[in-house]
Design a protein around this motif. Structure first.
Motif, PDB file in Angstrom:
ATOM      1  N   UNK A 323       0.848  -1.197   0.000  1.00  0.00           N
ATOM      2  CA  UNK A 323       0.000   0.000   0.000  1.00  0.00           C
ATOM      3  C   UNK A 323       0.889   1.255   0.000  1.00  0.00           C
ATOM      4  N   UNK A 324       1.268   1.748  -1.191  1.00  0.00           N
ATOM      5  CA  UNK A 324       2.020   3.000  -1.238  1.00  0.00           C
ATOM      6  C   UNK A 324       1.074   4.155  -0.932  1.00  0.00           C
ATOM      7  N   UNK A 347      -4.771  -4.417  -6.840  1.00  0.00           N
ATOM      8  CA  UNK A 347      -5.635  -4.533  -5.675  1.00  0.00           C
ATOM      9  C   UNK A 347      -5.623  -5.975  -5.156  1.00  0.00           C
ATOM     10  N   UNK A 348      -5.326  -6.141  -3.878  1.00  0.00           N
ATOM     11  CA  UNK A 348      -5.304  -7.455  -3.210  1.00  0.00           C
ATOM     12  C   UNK A 348      -4.364  -8.451  -3.907  1.00  0.00           C
ATOM     13  N   UNK A 349      -3.392  -7.944  -4.637  1.00  0.00           N
ATOM     14  CA  UNK A 349      -2.543  -8.827  -5.410  1.00  0.00           C
ATOM     15  C   UNK A 349      -1.113  -8.768  -4.894  1.00  0.00           C
ATOM     16  N   UNK A 350      -0.598  -9.859  -4.353  1.00  0.00           N
ATOM     17  CA  UNK A 350       0.783  -9.841  -3.871  1.00  0.00           C
ATOM     18  C   UNK A 350       1.727  -9.512  -5.025  1.00  0.00           C
ATOM     19  N   UNK A 379       3.649   0.541   3.034  1.00  0.00           N
ATOM     20  CA  UNK A 379       3.423  -0.498   4.037  1.00  0.00           C
ATOM     21  C   UNK A 379       2.906  -1.758   3.339  1.00  0.00           C
ATOM     22  N   UNK A 380       3.058  -2.879   4.004  1.00  0.00           N
ATOM     23  CA  UNK A 380       2.438  -4.104   3.507  1.00  0.00           C
ATOM     24  C   UNK A 380       1.159  -4.262   4.305  1.00  0.00           C
ATOM     25  N   UNK A 381       0.158  -4.937   3.718  1.00  0.00           N
ATOM     26  CA  UNK A 381      -1.144  -4.947   4.375  1.00  0.00           C
ATOM     27  C   UNK A 381      -1.310  -6.100   5.366  1.00  0.00           C
TER      28      UNK A 381
END
Lengths: 436, 281
Positions: A323-324, A347-350, A379-381
């Protein structure tokens, strides 16, 4: 008419400051030193040697080889950090102190305002202080008489006019002082940061008064740290740094350069050395940039035009949803807004390891004028890990000028607010419907 | 039209100066309005927030007179040229007080108004000049008391009183001359500030206030004595108001010459040091 109102040529100013003297080694030396020094000083004093009187051997150049011209009617902002030599320059132009080298030529009656309320006396009444301060600033008694009512009305202290100044609140004193100064009408006005007085409403009044001065075609030299005021009031700016002219040109360019010169807060920041780049095992930040529509790095952006903020980063450990986001602060430290990466593609994609550039478009007619500082975060979600979080990593200047396609329109005065959107307005004229 | 406007435009050139500068009388004259306001301020402010107010202008010399009359007049029996001793000494204390307050205020003027020096331009000579001129108001009040005292002792003024304005001028010129020197030095070194009360006291005893100058019998020595300009002023006052002795003409002449020398050299010295005031004060 003369072609230049103010001409500054190779002006330099040296100050003598007390340096640390070599300590006396023996008692005899220190005794003789204690005896000889006063005699030496006294002889110098009687011979009329001013600086030789104090034995200050250390010196520094507050100004060094400063040259520029100001045309009649021009409003020039002088900016720079503390200690850049701005005040010294104004003192020389106001004839308070002499330059050590070089010269200045001034065509016209000069009024200088290096301080608000110079010579105000606590024991005198408001009325008396208006006369005293007015005459100190160079007004004749007739001029003060003529403007007296205007001055008092502007200051909003009518009811306390015959009260000694010591019973005034500091705000009232400031208002009275600025009112006297604002009614000074020289051909050339030299002002040092006097707008920073009073409450918001009074400051607004002062700024519009300053704009009137400019419209009357008088020459103004204006030192300030208030960048929005500088860009709005002045077309031209001179940037001083360490006693020399660093930049001289259109106000928004020079203001941009001033911010660039600042503590790492330029419009672009890059980390060429990977090991020193912010971040850690998950990833590192390579660069952050403010770019205009042409894709060029921009210190200043036109309030009407969209621009881009981008972060350039490298992910070394793949497999996280990232999440930039950027947050934007104005010069008062107020957080204007935060924007999170909402690109549907990710979106929601590693994400796999590798290099990424995330760019956001900020629309025109949205931010308010002034300096904007940007924080850059990644950050990572799940799990939540802060990859990097850099504060005030870049800064830029939003420039606003009156015009048809801006939120400001034809209003040239002070305009506050953290955002300045251009919204649809509609005013209906209903002459037939007079019923109340 | 445009040409006429161009000619009236003020032109200033700011550049480094060295050595002795001119007094700049024209510049002083241009700033006469400010001189007026500076004097006016000093007078207005002087007795603010005091109980006695302007009475202080009289109280000081009056009590000095009382003390002198008791110790020098009564106990030490110092002669007073045939004039009642209180009147004799008060006639001297009135111009002396003006001189002394003017001198000490003016010597501190640049330092005490340092905020003006740092923030606005004007001829700095106006500062000591205005401080000295402000002392004239005190003088006028005390002088009225002196005249009343004269009537009380039955002394009618003679036509010589017309010399008084010149004597006052002599005291003012001396006060300014010394203040130019000390005021300029004071900016560089505050030692001067502590020297002033001592200097004034010393000077008072070097002036015939508690005693007549006729104590010095040798006329040549008396001329040397008159190098102190206040000797001429004080003796002149007694002569003009109380009709003591003969006109101290030659003495006043000597006094006037020293006063003018002090004034002119002081003004040049002040102008020379003036350019560093804003940086040093």
């Amino acid at each position: 008419m003369a072609t230049t109102a103010v001409r500054v040529r190779n002006v330099a100013k040296q100050f003598h400051i007390g340096g640390v003297q070599a300590p006396y080694k023996t008692l005899r030396e220190s005794l003789s030193g204690a005896l000889i020094a006063p005699v030496k000083r006294a002889t110098n004093l009687i011979r009329g040697r001013a600086t030789g009187a104090a034995d200050l051997d250390k010196s520094f150049w507050a100004l060094n080889d400063v040259s520029f011209d100001v045309a009649p009617g021009e409003i020039v902002g002088i900016i720079g950090r503390n200690g850049a030599g701005k005040s010294t320059l104004l003192k020389i132009l106001s004839r308070i102190t002499e330059p050590t080298k070089g010269y200045c030529e001034i065509q016209g009656r000069v009024g200088s305002l290096l301080e608000v309320g110079t010579g105000f006396h606590n024991e005198l009444t408001g009325r008396e202080n208006v006369y005293l301060n007015g005459s100190i600033l160079g007004m004749t008694r007739a001029e003060i008489n003529k403007r007296f009512d205007e001055i008092v009305a502007f200051s909003e202290v009518e009811t306390f006019l015959d009260t000694p100044l010591k019973h005034y609140s500091s705000g009232m004193q400031m208002r009275l002082a600025f009112s006297v100064a604002a009614h000074l009408e020289p051909e050339i006005l030299i002002i040092d940061e006097v707008l920073a007085v009073g409450d918001a409403a009074f400051q607004k009044k002062c700024l519009s008064k300053m704009e009137d001065v400019g419209k009357q075609g008088r020459t103004v030299l204006f030192v300030s740290h208030n960048m929005p005021a500088v860009t709005r009031l002045c077309k031209r700016c001179v940037l001083l740094g360490n006693g020399t002219v660093i930049a001289d040109g259109p106000a928004h360019h020079v203001v941009g350069a001033y911010l660039t010169e600042g503590a790492g807060t330029s419009a672009a920041r890059e980390w060429p050395d990977r090991s020193k780049a912010p971040g850690g095992d998950v990833g590192r930040l390579r660069a952050v940039r403010i770019t205009n529509e042409d894709g060029k790095v921009a210190d200043s952006v036109d309030i009407r035009r969209p621009f881009f903020v981008e972060m350039d980063y490298e992910i070394s450990q793949g497999g996280y949803v990232l999440l930039p986001h950027f947050s934007f602060y104005n010069e008062e430290g107020i957080k204007v807004f935060v924007t999170l990466d909402q690109d549907k593609a990710w979106r929601r994609r590693p994400r796999p390891a590798g290099r990424y550039v995330s760019r956001v478009e900020i629309p025109g007619n949205f931010l308010s004028e002034g300096t904007i500082f940007v924080n850059c975060n990644l950050i990572t979600i799940d799990p939540q890990i802060v990859v990097f979080s850099e504060l005030q990593v870049v800064a830029f200047q939003v420039i606003d000028q009156p015009g048809a396609d801006t939120a400001r329109g034809d209003w040239a005065g002070e305009l506050t607010g953290a955002v300045r959107p251009l919204l649809n307005w509609n005013t209906e004229y209903r002459p037939e419907d007079q019923e109340w | 039209m445009a040409e006429a406007a161009e000619r009236t435009v003020k032109y200033i050139r700011i550049e480094p100066t060295k050595g002795w500068a001119r007094i700049g009388f024209r510049n002083l004259y241009e700033f006469r309005g400010l001189l007026y306001f500076l004097v006016w301020r000093d007078i207005k402010v002087r007795y603010k927030q005091t109980v006695m107010g302007a009475a202080w202008a009289v109280i000081q010399p009056f009590f000095m007179m009382v003390v002198f009359s008791i110790f020098f007049g009564r106990l030490a029996k110092i002669p007073s040229d045939g004039i009642p001793y209180p009147l004799f000494t008060f006639a001297a204390l009135v111009p002396w007080t003006m001189f002394a307050t003017g001198l000490s205020n003016a010597s501190n003027s640049v330092v005490s108004d340092s905020n003006l020096v740092k923030k606005v331009y004007f001829p700095r000579l106006l500062m000591p000049i205005s401080a000295v001129l402000a002392s004239v108001v005190d003088f006028v009040i005390a002088f009225t008391v002196l005249v009343l005292m004269g009537f009380y002792y039955g002394m009618a003024p003679t036509t010589a009183v017309f010399w008084l304005p010149l004597l006052v001028l002599l005291a003012l010129v001396t006060s300014m001359g010394v203040a130019f020197w000390l005021g300029a030095m004071n900016v560089q070194f505050r030692d001067v500030r502590y020297t002033i009360p001592f200097l004034v006291q010393f000077w008072m005893f070097a002036t015939p206030i508690a005693y007549p100058s006729s104590l010095i019998e040798d006329t040549t020595i008396r001329m040397v004595y008159a190098i102190n300009p206040m000797v001429g002023v004080v003796e002149g006052f007694r002569w003009a108001l109380l009709g003591s002795g003969t006109a101290p003409g030659p003495m006043i002449l000597v006094s006037a010459i020293t006063a003018i020398i002090l004034f002119v050299t002081g003004a040049f010295y002040f102008r020379r040091l003036e350019r560093s005031f804003a940086d040093v004060v």
